[in-house]
Design a protein around this motif. Structure first.
Motif: not given
Length: 221
Positions: A205-221
């Protein structure tokens, strides 16, 4: 992270009585057809028309004449089913949803507010509240080697016992254009997928899939 209670707010679907009995949402896939058949008989006749045997459409829905509605299915209030949409059957489409041009749906639950507006395929899948698939994005519901689908979350693997299993898409998920959600994909609420992605496994939840090696948490304000 991939249990029904973690992925979905069940107040946004008529399928709540079916899903609330499950631990994992894919456990409901085998029962969608019979659930729709039973639910359709209980729908208020002043709100829904049975436009064909076992096909119920809300009176305030907008179904284009060229769309195909296969039985059984339910189309919710103020939903649009657009030009040449192909609903093959066993589909429960919620209120305020959009099923667009040349979209194909079968054995699926679309919560309220779901948008699959352009050239999408959704099979053996569940899409949560206000989730959205960009143009050309699809669920792949059968593995190329036809073996049973396993949900993979890092080193953890959950056998589903299913040959056909598309994706469990949580509430408020955004899937970029021309992406493929491989069999057994689970996207947590508020996850996002970059365009032209090939996704498999569990995306938190709340993550961004860029590619299989780059799954990052969404930035929050």
């Amino acid at each position: 992270m991939y249990k029904t209670k973690d992925l979905y707010d069940l107040s946004h679907t008529l399928a709540a009585p079916l899903l609330e009995k499950t631990e994992y949402p894919w456990e409901a896939l085998d029962d969608i057809k019979e659930f729709i058949l039973a639910l359709g008989l209980t729908l208020p006749k002043d709100e829904f028309d049975e436009v064909a045997p076992n096909v119920w459409v809300a009176k305030d829905a907008n179904v284009y004449p060229s769309a195909y509605l296969g039985a059984p299915c339910i189309i919710g209030h103020k939903t649009e089913v657009r030009h040449c949409a192909f609903i093959r059957g066993s589909a429960l489409v919620g209120d305020g949803a959009v099923v667009g041009n040349s979209v194909e749906i079968k054995n699926a639950i679309l919560f309220d507010g779901v948008q699959v507006p352009h050239f999408n395929y959704v099979g053996d899948s569940i899409m949560g509240y206000k989730s959205h698939m960009g143009a050309g994005s699809v669920t792949s519901n059968v593995k190329s080697d036809k073996t049973l689908v396993v949900v993979k979350d890092g080193t953890e693997q959950i056998a589903t016992g299913r040959k056909k299993f598309g994706a469990m898409v949580g509430d408020f998920v955004e899937v970029g254009c021309n992406s493929v959600l491989n069999p057994g994909t689970v996207l947590g609420p508020h996850a996002s997928v970059y365009p032209t992605s090939c996704v498999r496994g569990v995306i938190p939840a709340g993550h961004i899939f860029k590619d299989k090696d780059h799954i990052v948490a969404r930035k929050t304000d």
